[in-house]
Design a protein around this motif. Sequence first.
Motif, PDB file in Angstrom:
ATOM      1  N   LEU A   1       0.832  -1.191   0.000  1.00 47.21           N
ATOM      2  CA  LEU A   1       0.000   0.000   0.000  1.00 47.21           C
ATOM      3  C   LEU A   1       0.875   1.252   0.000  1.00 47.21           C
ATOM      4  CD1 LEU A   1      -2.548  -1.054   2.781  1.00 47.21           C
ATOM      5  CD2 LEU A   1      -2.766  -1.383   0.301  1.00 47.21           C
ATOM      6  N   THR A   2       0.316   2.338  -0.471  1.00 51.01           N
ATOM      7  CA  THR A   2       0.999   3.620  -0.357  1.00 51.01           C
ATOM      8  C   THR A   2       0.972   4.063   1.104  1.00 51.01           C
ATOM      9  OG1 THR A   2      -0.987   4.968  -0.667  1.00 51.01           O
ATOM     10  CG2 THR A   2       0.152   4.225  -2.674  1.00 51.01           C
ATOM     11  N   PRO A   3       1.804   5.035   1.490  1.00 51.19           N
ATOM     12  CA  PRO A   3       1.822   5.477   2.889  1.00 51.19           C
ATOM     13  C   PRO A   3       0.460   5.916   3.423  1.00 51.19           C
ATOM     14  CG  PRO A   3       3.760   6.293   1.757  1.00 51.19           C
ATOM     15  CD  PRO A   3       2.891   5.658   0.701  1.00 51.19           C
ATOM     16  N   GLU A   4      -0.416   6.447   2.555  1.00 53.40           N
ATOM     17  CA  GLU A   4      -1.725   6.887   3.049  1.00 53.40           C
ATOM     18  C   GLU A   4      -2.765   5.763   3.030  1.00 53.40           C
ATOM     19  OE1 GLU A   4      -3.556   8.868  -1.055  1.00 53.40           O
ATOM     20  OE2 GLU A   4      -3.317  10.078   0.755  1.00 53.40           O
ATOM     21  N   GLY A   5      -2.359   4.579   2.553  1.00 54.70           N
ATOM     22  CA  GLY A   5      -3.254   3.432   2.606  1.00 54.70           C
ATOM     23  C   GLY A   5      -4.104   3.242   1.370  1.00 54.70           C
ATOM     24  N   THR A   6      -3.521   3.504   0.213  1.00 54.51           N
ATOM     25  CA  THR A   6      -4.210   3.277  -1.051  1.00 54.51           C
ATOM     26  C   THR A   6      -3.415   2.292  -1.899  1.00 54.51           C
ATOM     27  OG1 THR A   6      -3.124   5.142  -2.147  1.00 54.51           O
ATOM     28  CG2 THR A   6      -5.208   5.595  -1.022  1.00 54.51           C
ATOM     29  N   ILE A   7      -4.018   1.852  -2.997  1.00 51.81           N
ATOM     30  CA  ILE A   7      -3.361   0.917  -3.901  1.00 51.81           C
ATOM     31  C   ILE A   7      -2.753   1.674  -5.074  1.00 51.81           C
ATOM     32  CG2 ILE A   7      -3.761  -0.954  -5.565  1.00 51.81           C
ATOM     33  CD1 ILE A   7      -5.844  -2.070  -3.650  1.00 51.81           C
ATOM     34  N   ASP A   8      -1.476   1.417  -5.327  1.00 51.24           N
ATOM     35  CA  ASP A   8      -0.779   1.967  -6.487  1.00 51.24           C
ATOM     36  C   ASP A   8      -0.910   0.950  -7.618  1.00 51.24           C
ATOM     37  OD1 ASP A   8       1.088   2.709  -8.429  1.00 51.24           O
ATOM     38  OD2 ASP A   8       2.505   3.490  -6.959  1.00 51.24           O
TER      39      ASP A   8
ATOM     40  N   ASN B   1     -12.866  -1.013   5.581  1.00 45.91           N
ATOM     41  CA  ASN B   1     -13.661  -0.746   6.783  1.00 45.91           C
ATOM     42  C   ASN B   1     -12.874  -0.004   7.847  1.00 45.91           C
ATOM     43  OD1 ASN B   1     -12.077  -3.158   7.301  1.00 45.91           O
ATOM     44  ND2 ASN B   1     -13.318  -3.463   9.132  1.00 45.91           N
ATOM     45  N   VAL B   2     -11.575   0.197   7.616  1.00 45.03           N
ATOM     46  CA  VAL B   2     -10.738   0.933   8.567  1.00 45.03           C
ATOM     47  C   VAL B   2     -10.274   2.265   7.985  1.00 45.03           C
ATOM     48  CG1 VAL B   2      -8.570   0.915   9.884  1.00 45.03           C
ATOM     49  CG2 VAL B   2      -9.929  -1.175   9.692  1.00 45.03           C
ATOM     50  N   LEU B   3      -9.720   2.223   6.784  1.00 41.12           N
ATOM     51  CA  LEU B   3      -9.127   3.419   6.184  1.00 41.12           C
ATOM     52  C   LEU B   3     -10.128   4.259   5.405  1.00 41.12           C
ATOM     53  CD1 LEU B   3      -5.898   1.697   4.809  1.00 41.12           C
ATOM     54  CD2 LEU B   3      -6.107   3.038   6.918  1.00 41.12           C
ATOM     55  N   GLY B   4     -11.233   3.640   5.012  1.00 39.79           N
ATOM     56  CA  GLY B   4     -12.170   4.343   4.150  1.00 39.79           C
ATOM     57  C   GLY B   4     -11.715   4.414   2.706  1.00 39.79           C
TER      58      GLY B   4
ATOM     59  N   GLY C   1      -5.738   6.839   6.968  1.00 42.27           N
ATOM     60  CA  GLY C   1      -6.386   6.697   5.676  1.00 42.27           C
ATOM     61  C   GLY C   1      -6.270   7.942   4.822  1.00 42.27           C
ATOM     62  N   PRO C   2      -6.706   7.845   3.566  1.00 41.14           N
ATOM     63  CA  PRO C   2      -6.559   8.951   2.616  1.00 41.14           C
ATOM     64  C   PRO C   2      -7.577  10.061   2.862  1.00 41.14           C
ATOM     65  CG  PRO C   2      -7.735   7.144   1.593  1.00 41.14           C
ATOM     66  CD  PRO C   2      -7.318   6.656   2.945  1.00 41.14           C
ATOM     67  N   LYS C   3      -7.309  11.214   2.249  1.00 41.85           N
ATOM     68  CA  LYS C   3      -8.239  12.345   2.391  1.00 41.85           C
ATOM     69  C   LYS C   3      -9.551  12.039   1.685  1.00 41.85           C
ATOM     70  CE  LYS C   3      -8.654  17.324   1.723  1.00 41.85           C
ATOM     71  NZ  LYS C   3      -7.986  18.577   1.264  1.00 41.85           N
ATOM     72  N   HIS C   4      -9.468  11.534   0.453  1.00 43.22           N
ATOM     73  CA  HIS C   4     -10.684  11.145  -0.270  1.00 43.22           C
ATOM     74  C   HIS C   4     -11.070   9.750   0.189  1.00 43.22           C
ATOM     75  CE1 HIS C   4     -13.693  10.770  -3.353  1.00 43.22           C
ATOM     76  NE2 HIS C   4     -13.134   9.651  -3.772  1.00 43.22           N
ATOM     77  N   ARG C   5     -12.213   9.639   0.831  1.00 44.30           N
ATOM     78  CA  ARG C   5     -12.559   8.383   1.479  1.00 44.30           C
ATOM     79  C   ARG C   5     -14.065   8.183   1.501  1.00 44.30           C
ATOM     80  NH1 ARG C   5     -10.697   8.281   7.267  1.00 44.30           N
ATOM     81  NH2 ARG C   5      -8.801   9.250   6.467  1.00 44.30           N
ATOM     82  N   ALA C   6     -14.441   6.971   1.862  1.00 48.10           N
ATOM     83  CA  ALA C   6     -15.846   6.661   2.115  1.00 48.10           C
ATOM     84  C   ALA C   6     -16.246   7.263   3.462  1.00 48.10           C
ATOM     85  CB  ALA C   6     -16.059   5.150   2.100  1.00 48.10           C
ATOM     86  N   GLY C   7     -17.490   7.023   3.880  1.00 50.60           N
ATOM     87  CA  GLY C   7     -18.053   7.702   5.033  1.00 50.60           C
ATOM     88  C   GLY C   7     -17.651   7.138   6.382  1.00 50.60           C
ATOM     89  N   LEU C   8     -16.382   7.174   6.697  1.00 43.07           N
ATOM     90  CA  LEU C   8     -15.916   6.755   8.018  1.00 43.07           C
ATOM     91  C   LEU C   8     -14.598   7.442   8.341  1.00 43.07           C
ATOM     92  CD1 LEU C   8     -13.365   4.477   7.837  1.00 43.07           C
ATOM     93  CD2 LEU C   8     -15.204   3.131   6.863  1.00 43.07           C
TER      94      LEU C   8
END
Length: 406
Positions: free
Chosen positions: A144-151, A173-176, A324-331
């Motif tokens: 994962l990237t440092p912010e918790g996304t997939i490259d 369910n954790v990072l959004g 988690g990342p700035k752009h995220r689901a509702g959590l």
Amino acid sequence: MNVNEIRKYFPILDQEVNGKKLVYLDSSATSQKPIQVIEALDNYYRSYNSNVHRGVHTLGTKATDAYEGAREKVRKFINADKVEEVIFTRGATTSLNMVAQGYARHNLSEGDEIVITYMEHHSNIIPWQQVAKATGATLKYLNLTPEGTIDLAEAEKTITPNTKVVSIMYVSNVLGTINPIKELAAIAHKNGAIMVVDGAQSTPHMKVDVQDLDCDFYAISGHKMCGPTGVGVLYGKKSLLEKMEPVEFGGEMIDFVDLYDSTWKELPWKFEAGTPIIAGAIGLGAAVDFLEEIGMDNISRHEHELAAYALERLSEVDGVTIYGPKHRAGLVTFNIEDVHPHDVATVLDMEGIAVRAGHHCAQPLMKWLNVSSTARASFYVYNTKDEIDTFVSGLIKTKEYFTNVF
């Protein structure tokens, strides 16, 4: 339909907890149920409780029509091509286990690879661990990237011609994190692998089109999308489901039984052994109707606004770490400096605020984050910005309490 109108359909929200008005911020664990779903369950048990597919009497026919009608509602909801591609299960966990045991265990061998990520829920880790042990396949983790996304460039390197299964959650369910499933499916298919999606956290909150995603299997949890507990869905492409082995055997799923051998019914009943989850499916159908009436795009827009507002308000509180990342689901998942997440959740509960604390069935991700546990506030269609303000005020009280006590 605005949020205040929507809230009127959820009787559980109109109560006090510990003398305070309930603020329910734990919908990622389970959503609350609208009156339409409660009434659908009540009506089934009061008016036409009967088994399905087996009798020709009036109640049995009515129950069968409602059960199969719910299947068609789900098909339209996720845009499956055929109704027989929709299998009712006990939940997303069962659905993922069915793919692991019914498909992967029969098709993988030594030298093959299974690719998942560090952010997966335990229900999308443990089944693949077991398949790897049973078949000799290798379980690989996508970085994962440092912010918790997939490259996607990293995914191109990790998914190889030896990869036979890629199984990744749509929304963490954790990072959004909202993962690029369509692009990952293309990479998987280019290498000859199937794409399995854990849709437990995505289906309740955003429009899902399994044909557009081009995923091969997709797992749904009913209780997270305003439906009853104990019901879920496995979507699978018909060509794969026809080749896949059942994992449960007994009544309902058989075509013919002889003394020493049996044959299976056609899809979807091949995978629904025994008396199916009749009331649960009917309730899930009512939940789909409810969500469709509001509109999935409207739900998604509302939750993104709440998440952005929560991030803004939490940034005002010193000592809060958000994951988690700035752009995220509702959590929003977070920790408060020097305060254990369980203590945070306990103090918030005294203020009538329900949040989740712990490892969220994601211990490998906790290790990746270098924490043992976190607290999480998760939002849904019935939550408001005023509730987020109450939540943030509760966090400030929590900080003050532990500062003064210790």
